[in-house]
Enzyme design. Sequence first.
Site, PDB file in Angstrom:
ATOM      1  N   SER A  84       0.869  -1.179   0.000  1.00  0.00           N
ATOM      2  CA  SER A  84       0.000   0.000   0.000  1.00  0.00           C
ATOM      3  C   SER A  84       0.907   1.230   0.000  1.00  0.00           C
ATOM      4  CB  SER A  84      -0.921  -0.021   1.208  1.00  0.00           C
ATOM      5  OG  SER A  84      -0.145  -0.095   2.367  1.00  0.00           O
ATOM      6  N   GLU A 116      -0.330  10.253 -10.879  1.00  0.00           N
ATOM      7  CA  GLU A 116      -1.493   9.525 -11.408  1.00  0.00           C
ATOM      8  C   GLU A 116      -2.686   9.749 -10.499  1.00  0.00           C
ATOM      9  OE1 GLU A 116      -0.403   5.373 -11.552  1.00  0.00           O
ATOM     10  OE2 GLU A 116       1.488   5.840 -12.542  1.00  0.00           O
ATOM     11  N   CYS A 429     -32.617  17.559  28.063  1.00  0.00           N
ATOM     12  CA  CYS A 429     -33.709  16.843  28.686  1.00  0.00           C
ATOM     13  C   CYS A 429     -33.151  16.439  30.042  1.00  0.00           C
ATOM     14  CB  CYS A 429     -34.080  15.598  27.877  1.00  0.00           C
ATOM     15  SG  CYS A 429     -35.178  14.512  28.787  1.00  0.00           S
TER      16      CYS A 429
HETATM   17  S1  IVH Z   1       0.324   2.208  -7.070  1.00  0.00           S
HETATM   18  C1  IVH Z   1       3.389  -0.026  -4.771  1.00  0.00           C
HETATM   19  N1  IVH Z   1      -1.307   3.682  -8.501  1.00  0.00           N
HETATM   20  O1  IVH Z   1      -4.179   2.837  -3.874  1.00  0.00           O
HETATM   21  C2  IVH Z   1       2.377   0.550  -5.648  1.00  0.00           C
HETATM   22  N2  IVH Z   1      -2.162   2.586  -6.583  1.00  0.00           N
HETATM   23  O2  IVH Z   1      -2.728   2.797  -1.000  1.00  0.00           O
HETATM   24  C3  IVH Z   1       1.077   0.743  -4.979  1.00  0.00           C
HETATM   25  N3  IVH Z   1      -4.545   2.940  -6.200  1.00  0.00           N
HETATM   26  O3  IVH Z   1      -3.619  -0.502  -3.020  1.00  0.00           O
HETATM   27  C4  IVH Z   1      -0.027   0.992  -5.854  1.00  0.00           C
HETATM   28  N4  IVH Z   1      -4.904   4.231  -7.943  1.00  0.00           N
HETATM   29  O4  IVH Z   1      -5.457  -0.001  -4.669  1.00  0.00           O
HETATM   30  C5  IVH Z   1      -1.173   2.885  -7.421  1.00  0.00           C
HETATM   31  N5  IVH Z   1      -2.644   4.993  -9.854  1.00  0.00           N
HETATM   32  C6  IVH Z   1      -2.518   4.205  -8.796  1.00  0.00           C
HETATM   33  C7  IVH Z   1      -3.599   3.895  -7.942  1.00  0.00           C
HETATM   34  C8  IVH Z   1      -3.373   3.080  -6.834  1.00  0.00           C
HETATM   35  C9  IVH Z   1      -5.453   3.637  -6.885  1.00  0.00           C
HETATM   36  C10 IVH Z   1      -4.817   2.212  -4.946  1.00  0.00           C
HETATM   37  C11 IVH Z   1      -4.341   0.791  -4.924  1.00  0.00           C
HETATM   38  C12 IVH Z   1      -3.411   0.666  -3.755  1.00  0.00           C
HETATM   39  C13 IVH Z   1      -3.751   1.873  -2.958  1.00  0.00           C
HETATM   40  C14 IVH Z   1      -2.510   2.386  -2.266  1.00  0.00           C
END
Ligand code: IVH
Length: 671
Positions: A84, A116, A429
Amino acid sequence: MPQNDKIKKRISDLIDQIRTHDYNYYILAESKISDYEYDLLYQELKQLETEYPEFIKPDSPTQRVGSDLTKDFPSVQHTTPMLSLSNSYDEQDLYDFDKRIKNMLKTSDEIEYVAELKIDGVSLSIKYENGFFSKAATRGDGFFGEEVTNNVKTIKSIPLKVNSKNHKIPATFEVRGEVYMEIEEFKKFNEIRAIEGLKLFANPRNSSAGTLKLQDPKQVAKRPLDIFVYYLLSEERKFDSQFSNLEYLKEIGFKINPHSKLCKNIDEVIEFCRYWNKGRAKLPYETDGIVVKVNKINLQEKLGNIAKSPRWAIAYKFAAQKTITKLLDITWQVGRTGAVTPVAELEPVLLAGSTISRATLHNRDEIQRKDVRIGDSVYLEKGGDVIPKIVEVELSKRPADSKPTEMPQKCPVCGNKLFFPENEVAVYCVNIECPAQIKGQIEHFASRGAMDIEGLGKSLVDLFVDMKFLNSYTDIYFLKNIRNKLITLERFGEKSIDNLLNAIEKSKERTFDKVLFALGIRFVGAGVAKKLANEFKDIDVIKKTSVDKFEQVNEIGPSIAKSLVSFFSNSKNNENIEKLKQVGLNFKIEASKKENNIFSGFTFVLTGTLAKFTREEAKQIIEDLGGKVTSSVSAKTTYVLAGENAGSKLDKAKNLGVQILNEEQFIKRLG
Ligand code: IVH
């Protein structure tokens, strides 16, 4: 050409044509043929496959929806953990992130980033073999996920075979991305569920998550799931950068988000964040932030990962989101202290990922100040986990005949005349037998931070009070005497009642500070309760303490002091305490606890993000073991407990020569 070869060739051509049309429609959103023409191609393919099943190919569009039900979703280990991201909330956090990266890479050169959109959906891993879709799995706990191949196959924007024309495709590779539902599609889908009398999903994310776990792929195919792919992994191919990977993914047939941007430096990233902070409202899907990634893969590799997240990426979370909806009614709610507060009943609206239908209006002053009236269109705001609030009225939409709301004069629950204290905005109350107050007090008593009685939540408390099984929180410990009555209740079996009774017995082990907090003394929150317990150690001492004495304790001001004295001068409260003492609750700091004071005399400062605890939990552990936690580092600090992304406090500790513990070392100390 022999007949069989002709048929094989025709099947192959049809698959190619349909794939191209699917790509145009689902990924580029530009259809080049009519639905009718598309259907003709599909029907012809289906017909040929029925006659010649031996020629069915795995990438045929007819193979997206299998007929088999999935009984369970096997657990699969991710080849590379699905990490994450650490979060950041403002521009300074992003500058700090950039600084950390430069420090770690020992460079002052500008770092290139890819910014992104962070799609608010469900992350997914998909594996390809020889260019063909092979397996898909959910994130799970990051190490093990659940295999949801058959369901994922139905998502039309996922290629069953990648486009290998002009591209070298690795024999095996994995892509990761976010499965989501567009907001409008989600609304339509929920409307249909409402008509069918089915339970509604709170937001597009929950709906996507629920859909991925359906047992019947045919049902999944009917739901509007989509995906943006954002990550490519393959052992065989050496990658250059995140941005070129995105381009490559697009060329070989994946749907990538069109708004990703290659930024020359952190300033460009910040500009991007500012733009989308506003711009996201116009997007057809929900985003909860921006993901910032170091572009060059070799730099990503140098930076590596910490326990749960990569050092080379960070999530920038958007500030509060705003929306407008209609105020249908203002109702009045009675809390555990008897305070009567107004609640806005709203036309349900989607905001920051959940459907909102109620919001607090705090007090009568707030209603007047904002001049909120029934029938108004109001702006709602929500940031992160914060409770939604009404920020403003759209006066241009106010109905001509609207009137200010009048305060009720009687308690909406028990009908008693309400008390309006002077110089206070609150209204009370004061009937101590008011069922709403009793319910609120019992609910608080049993809640997580207090006695933590599992199973005794709001609905059960409401029921037990209505049935007169509970008239005060002390009655909880006598429920076992009416077990025979309880097990005949319609909703419960013997097992669930016994679980509840066991949870009640177990709650007797809670420490003194929790018990003190559970009593629900006005202004005595969990922190103050802890302070009082540590300072006075025994309820009998607290009972005899004067306002002045209380005020001498650090952090205890006049309101808390007065409230405490007033609570203990009420004989009903003292009776309750005696009853609870008799059933065995802790009204003293236990001797055994005093002995386990391994951190006695030690002062800790916490910094950075810990993987296994929240800051609050770590603080609690240290204090339970006799230590102290302060907020700034000085020569008196014994240890700095440093989590990930620790900032200036860590530098200061190093300068002062204060010992630094990382999370692992800290856990070892705990034994
Ligand atoms: S990169 C190590 N890119 O956000 C790379 N994650 O807290 C980790 N997510 O679990 C993910 N859009 O579910 C990445 N453009 C994006 C994303 C993205 C949504 C979510 C994904 C991940 C969470 C990270």
